[in-house]
Design an enzyme around this catalytic site. Structure first.
Site, PDB file in Angstrom:
ATOM      1  N   GLU A 169       5.045  34.644 -50.696  1.00  0.00           N
ATOM      2  CA  GLU A 169       5.640  33.909 -49.575  1.00  0.00           C
ATOM      3  C   GLU A 169       4.588  33.367 -48.603  1.00  0.00           C
ATOM      4  O   GLU A 169       4.880  33.156 -47.419  1.00  0.00           O
ATOM      5  CB  GLU A 169       6.667  34.790 -48.839  1.00  0.00           C
ATOM      6  CG  GLU A 169       7.752  35.332 -49.769  1.00  0.00           C
ATOM      7  CD  GLU A 169       8.885  36.059 -49.065  1.00  0.00           C
ATOM      8  OE1 GLU A 169       9.299  35.636 -47.992  1.00  0.00           O
ATOM      9  OE2 GLU A 169       9.365  37.074 -49.634  1.00  0.00           O
ATOM     10  N   LYS A 191      17.539  35.820 -46.966  1.00  0.00           N
ATOM     11  CA  LYS A 191      18.940  35.397 -46.866  1.00  0.00           C
ATOM     12  C   LYS A 191      19.061  33.961 -46.333  1.00  0.00           C
ATOM     13  O   LYS A 191      20.108  33.365 -46.415  1.00  0.00           O
ATOM     14  CB  LYS A 191      19.705  36.327 -45.918  1.00  0.00           C
ATOM     15  CG  LYS A 191      19.946  37.714 -46.460  1.00  0.00           C
ATOM     16  CD  LYS A 191      21.156  38.353 -45.815  1.00  0.00           C
ATOM     17  CE  LYS A 191      20.829  39.288 -44.698  1.00  0.00           C
ATOM     18  NZ  LYS A 191      20.210  40.536 -44.980  1.00  0.00           N
ATOM     19  N   TYR A 253      19.535  50.778 -38.410  1.00  0.00           N
ATOM     20  CA  TYR A 253      19.415  52.187 -38.722  1.00  0.00           C
ATOM     21  C   TYR A 253      20.721  52.619 -39.376  1.00  0.00           C
ATOM     22  O   TYR A 253      21.771  52.427 -38.781  1.00  0.00           O
ATOM     23  CB  TYR A 253      19.137  53.056 -37.491  1.00  0.00           C
ATOM     24  CG  TYR A 253      18.786  54.454 -37.957  1.00  0.00           C
ATOM     25  CD1 TYR A 253      17.532  54.709 -38.488  1.00  0.00           C
ATOM     26  CD2 TYR A 253      19.730  55.476 -37.941  1.00  0.00           C
ATOM     27  CE1 TYR A 253      17.216  55.974 -38.979  1.00  0.00           C
ATOM     28  CE2 TYR A 253      19.405  56.733 -38.425  1.00  0.00           C
ATOM     29  CZ  TYR A 253      18.156  56.970 -38.941  1.00  0.00           C
ATOM     30  OH  TYR A 253      17.833  58.205 -39.443  1.00  0.00           O
ATOM     31  N   PRO A 255      17.882  51.546 -42.227  1.00  0.00           N
ATOM     32  CA  PRO A 255      17.537  50.315 -42.935  1.00  0.00           C
ATOM     33  C   PRO A 255      17.615  50.529 -44.441  1.00  0.00           C
ATOM     34  O   PRO A 255      17.667  51.678 -44.895  1.00  0.00           O
ATOM     35  CB  PRO A 255      16.074  50.096 -42.512  1.00  0.00           C
ATOM     36  CG  PRO A 255      15.545  51.473 -42.278  1.00  0.00           C
ATOM     37  CD  PRO A 255      16.700  52.311 -41.803  1.00  0.00           C
ATOM     38  N   TYR A 257      15.128  49.182 -46.282  1.00  0.00           N
ATOM     39  CA  TYR A 257      13.703  49.244 -46.618  1.00  0.00           C
ATOM     40  C   TYR A 257      12.962  49.956 -45.490  1.00  0.00           C
ATOM     41  O   TYR A 257      12.992  49.491 -44.339  1.00  0.00           O
ATOM     42  CB  TYR A 257      13.146  47.832 -46.822  1.00  0.00           C
ATOM     43  CG  TYR A 257      13.868  47.103 -47.931  1.00  0.00           C
ATOM     44  CD1 TYR A 257      13.533  47.313 -49.261  1.00  0.00           C
ATOM     45  CD2 TYR A 257      14.919  46.233 -47.639  1.00  0.00           C
ATOM     46  CE1 TYR A 257      14.212  46.659 -50.282  1.00  0.00           C
ATOM     47  CE2 TYR A 257      15.610  45.579 -48.650  1.00  0.00           C
ATOM     48  CZ  TYR A 257      15.255  45.797 -49.972  1.00  0.00           C
ATOM     49  OH  TYR A 257      15.941  45.161 -50.968  1.00  0.00           O
ATOM     50  N   TYR A 258      12.289  51.056 -45.844  1.00  0.00           N
ATOM     51  CA  TYR A 258      11.606  51.871 -44.839  1.00  0.00           C
ATOM     52  C   TYR A 258      10.178  51.396 -44.578  1.00  0.00           C
ATOM     53  O   TYR A 258       9.213  52.086 -44.889  1.00  0.00           O
ATOM     54  CB  TYR A 258      11.665  53.350 -45.225  1.00  0.00           C
ATOM     55  CG  TYR A 258      12.997  53.960 -44.853  1.00  0.00           C
ATOM     56  CD1 TYR A 258      13.184  54.587 -43.630  1.00  0.00           C
ATOM     57  CD2 TYR A 258      14.092  53.836 -45.703  1.00  0.00           C
ATOM     58  CE1 TYR A 258      14.416  55.104 -43.279  1.00  0.00           C
ATOM     59  CE2 TYR A 258      15.335  54.352 -45.363  1.00  0.00           C
ATOM     60  CZ  TYR A 258      15.483  54.986 -44.143  1.00  0.00           C
ATOM     61  OH  TYR A 258      16.702  55.485 -43.789  1.00  0.00           O
ATOM     62  N   HIS A 261      10.695  46.943 -39.445  1.00  0.00           N
ATOM     63  CA  HIS A 261      10.871  45.491 -39.325  1.00  0.00           C
ATOM     64  C   HIS A 261      11.975  45.183 -38.320  1.00  0.00           C
ATOM     65  O   HIS A 261      12.806  46.043 -38.016  1.00  0.00           O
ATOM     66  CB  HIS A 261      11.179  44.869 -40.691  1.00  0.00           C
ATOM     67  CG  HIS A 261      12.395  45.445 -41.357  1.00  0.00           C
ATOM     68  ND1 HIS A 261      12.358  46.586 -42.121  1.00  0.00           N
ATOM     69  CD2 HIS A 261      13.690  45.039 -41.361  1.00  0.00           C
ATOM     70  CE1 HIS A 261      13.568  46.850 -42.581  1.00  0.00           C
ATOM     71  NE2 HIS A 261      14.399  45.938 -42.128  1.00  0.00           N
ATOM     72  N   HIS A 263      14.998  42.299 -37.305  1.00  0.00           N
ATOM     73  CA  HIS A 263      15.786  41.134 -37.731  1.00  0.00           C
ATOM     74  C   HIS A 263      15.940  40.189 -36.543  1.00  0.00           C
ATOM     75  O   HIS A 263      16.195  40.647 -35.419  1.00  0.00           O
ATOM     76  CB  HIS A 263      17.199  41.560 -38.143  1.00  0.00           C
ATOM     77  CG  HIS A 263      17.232  42.514 -39.298  1.00  0.00           C
ATOM     78  ND1 HIS A 263      17.667  42.151 -40.543  1.00  0.00           N
ATOM     79  CD2 HIS A 263      16.879  43.819 -39.407  1.00  0.00           C
ATOM     80  CE1 HIS A 263      17.593  43.198 -41.366  1.00  0.00           C
ATOM     81  NE2 HIS A 263      17.122  44.217 -40.693  1.00  0.00           N
TER      82      HIS A 263
HETATM   83  P1  M7G Z   1      17.077  46.140 -43.944  1.00  0.00           P
HETATM   84  O1  M7G Z   1      17.580  46.441 -42.585  1.00  0.00           O
HETATM   85  O2  M7G Z   1      16.038  47.062 -44.503  1.00  0.00           O
HETATM   86  O3  M7G Z   1      18.218  46.125 -45.000  1.00  0.00           O
HETATM   87  O4  M7G Z   1      16.535  44.659 -43.882  1.00  0.00           O
HETATM   88  P2  M7G Z   1      19.427  45.180 -45.325  1.00  0.00           P
HETATM   89  O5  M7G Z   1      18.949  44.376 -46.521  1.00  0.00           O
HETATM   90  O6  M7G Z   1      20.504  46.157 -45.712  1.00  0.00           O
HETATM   91  O7  M7G Z   1      19.745  44.371 -44.123  1.00  0.00           O
HETATM   92  C1  M7G Z   1      15.661  44.080 -44.792  1.00  0.00           C
HETATM   93  C2  M7G Z   1      15.701  42.570 -44.596  1.00  0.00           C
HETATM   94  O8  M7G Z   1      14.692  42.001 -45.408  1.00  0.00           O
HETATM   95  C3  M7G Z   1      17.032  41.973 -45.057  1.00  0.00           C
HETATM   96  O9  M7G Z   1      17.531  41.097 -44.062  1.00  0.00           O
HETATM   97  C4  M7G Z   1      16.676  41.256 -46.362  1.00  0.00           C
HETATM   98  O10 M7G Z   1      17.452  40.090 -46.581  1.00  0.00           O
HETATM   99  C5  M7G Z   1      15.212  40.912 -46.162  1.00  0.00           C
HETATM  100  N1  M7G Z   1      14.464  40.857 -47.428  1.00  0.00           N
HETATM  101  C6  M7G Z   1      14.596  41.690 -48.481  1.00  0.00           C
HETATM  102  N2  M7G Z   1      13.706  41.338 -49.451  1.00  0.00           N
HETATM  103  C7  M7G Z   1      13.576  42.020 -50.726  1.00  0.00           C
HETATM  104  C8  M7G Z   1      12.988  40.274 -48.996  1.00  0.00           C
HETATM  105  C9  M7G Z   1      11.921  39.492 -49.549  1.00  0.00           C
HETATM  106  O11 M7G Z   1      11.424  39.696 -50.663  1.00  0.00           O
HETATM  107  N3  M7G Z   1      11.434  38.497 -48.736  1.00  0.00           N
HETATM  108  C10 M7G Z   1      11.972  38.220 -47.491  1.00  0.00           C
HETATM  109  N4  M7G Z   1      11.456  37.216 -46.812  1.00  0.00           N
HETATM  110  N5  M7G Z   1      12.973  38.958 -46.961  1.00  0.00           N
HETATM  111  C11 M7G Z   1      13.478  39.970 -47.702  1.00  0.00           C
END
Ligand code: M7G
Length: 321
Positions: A169, A191, A253, A255, A257-258, A261, A263
Site C-alpha cells: 500500500e 473498506k 475494543y 479490536p 487486529y491487536y 490503531h 479509525h
Molecule cells: P479493527 O478494529 O481491528 O477490526 O480494525 P474490525 O475489522 O473488526 O473493524 C481494523 C481496520 O483495519 C478495519 O477497519 C479494516 O477494514 C482495516 N483493514 C484490515 N486489513 C486487513 C487491512 C489492510 O490490509 N489494509 C488496510 N488499509 N486496512 C485494513
C-alpha cells in the site's frame, strides 16, 4: 538513463504480472457457504475454496478463503447517464407512481470485492452471522481470560507491518510521522475506495509495535494520542476538504487486529463497528487517561462476545456467561 528505464519497465511488468495473477485467483473461487448477508447494505460474506499455490491447502489442495461482496454507492453526478445507459422495463404504474427495472452496463453498478486467501478459522468466524453476548470485562477477566485467549488466537497483523515497513500500500499512504514513539501512518482503510468523501474511512497505524489496544494505554502515550488527534484532522481537511467537526475518530475494543490503531471516518457514513459497544472516541480516551493514569487498566469495559468464539467458551466455563 537507459538502465533506469529498463529497471522501471521491469518493475512495472512485475507489478502487472502480479495483478493478473491476483485477478485469475479470484476466478478459481468455489463457493462453500454464505457466512453473512445484509440485503439492506447490499453486502454478502461467503466462504469458499481456492486452489493453493504453495501446496499448504487441504487434502484436495485447496485453501479456505473468504470473499466479501458489496455494491458500491451511487455516483449522484452520473444519475442522468445511468437513466440512459441500458435496458429499462416498466414494472409498476399507478397514478403518479411508477417502478422500473433498469439493467445498466455502466460502472455505477460496480461491486467491491475483497478476498482473504488463505483464510483462517478466525477470519471465517469474523464474518459469520453469530449470536453475540455482552460481557462486562473487568480488569481481572481481562488479565486471566481475555489476554490468554488473545495470545492463543489473534489474527495476524502482517498486513500492518507490511504497511509500516513500506512493503504494501506504499502508493496509498496519506501521511507519515516517522517518529518511533509518537509517530504513525495514515492510510485509507481497505473498506474505503479512496474517492467518495461520503464514505471516507482512514486508519491510523502507530509505529510503536508494543502497543496492542486501548487496555495498554496510559499517560506515557498521551503525546502519541494527542499527535494523532491534532495532525490527522488537519491532513484530512487539506487532502479531502472534510472539516474536523465531520470526523469520527475512535478505537475498537475489542479490536480484530491487536496492533494499536485509530479509525477515522465521515460521521455521515453508516459504517459497521461504530456502535457504542465497540467504539471508544479518541478524545474521550485522552480525557480519561488525563484524569487517571491507569484508567484503561482498571476500567470494566463492555465487550461483544460471539457464541462460537474461544473467548465465549472460556468465559462460560469460568461462569461469566
Ligand atoms: P479493527 O478494529 O481491528 O477490526 O480494525 P474490525 O475489522 O473488526 O473493524 C481494523 C481496520 O483495519 C478495519 O477497519 C479494516 O477494514 C482495516 N483493514 C484490515 N486489513 C486487513 C487491512 C489492510 O490490509 N489494509 C488496510 N488499509 N486496512 C485494513
Amino acid at each position: 538513463m537507459a538502465g533506469t528505464e529498463t529497471c522501471e519497465s521491469k518493475k512495472r511488468k512485475h507489478e502487472e504480472d502480479n495483478e493478473d495473477k491476483a485477478i485469475s485467483v479470484l476466478q478459481t473461487f468455489k463457493l462453500v457457504k454464505v457466512l453473512k448477508e445484509d440485503t439492506a447494505k447490499k453486502f454478502v460474506a461467503v466462504e469458499g475454496r481456492i486452489p493453493s499455490e504453495s501446496g499448504t491447502g487441504d487434502e484436495d489442495g485447496n485453501n479456505k478463503a473468504v470473499l466479501l461482496l458489496e455494491k458500491k454507492p451511487f455516483a449522484v453526478d452520473s444519475i442522468e447517464d445511468l437513466l440512459n445507459s441500458g435496458n429499462t422495463k416498466l414494472t409498476f404504474v399507478n397514478d403518479c407512481y411508477s417502478n422500473y427495472q433498469l439493467s445498466s452496463s455502466k460502472p455505477l453498478h460496480d461491486i467491491k470485492v475483497s478476498l482473504i486467501n488463505p483464510a483462517t478459522e478466525k477470519h471465517i468466524m469474523k464474518f459469520m452471522e453469530q449470536e453475540c453476548f455482552i460481557i462486562h470485562e473487568t480488569a481481572e477477566i481481562h488479565k486471566t481470560i481475555t489476554l490468554p485467549v488473545i495470545e492463543k488466537q489473534r489474527l495476524a497483523v502482517e498486513w500492518v507491518y507490511n504497511i509500516l515497513d513500506k512493503k504494501a500500500e506504499v502508493d496509498k499512504v496519506v501521511f507519515e510521522d516517522p517518529d518511533p514513539e509518537n509517530g504513525f501512518m495514515l492510510v485509507p482503510d481497505m473498506k474505503w475506495n479512496g474517492t467518495e468523501i461520503e464514505s471516507l474511512y482512514l486508519v491510523v497505524l502507530v509505529h510503536k509495535r508494543s502497543l496492542k489496544c486501548i487496555r495498554d494505554l496510559d499517560q506515557s502515550h498521551l503525546p502519541l494520542l494527542k499527535n494523532i488527534l491534532k495532525q490527522c484532522p488537519r491532513i484530512i481537511f487539506e487532502k479531502y476538504g472534510l472539516p474536523p467537526c465531520k470526523l469520527r475518530m475512535y478505537c475498537h475494543y475489542e479490536p480484530s487486529y491487536y496492533h494499536f490503531h485509530v479509525h477515522i471516518n465521515n460521521i455521515k457514513f453508516d459504517c459497521p463497528g461504530r456502535e457504542f459497544l465497540r467504539a471508544y472516541s479518541l478524545s474521550d480516551i485522552i480525557d480519561n487517561i488525563e484524569m487517571k493514569n491507569n484508567y484503561y487498566q482498571e476500567k470494566t469495559l463492555s465487550i461483544l462476545v460471539a457464541e462460537n468464539s474461544l473467548l465465549y467458551k472460556e468465559l462460560k466455563s469460568a461462569g461469566h456467561i
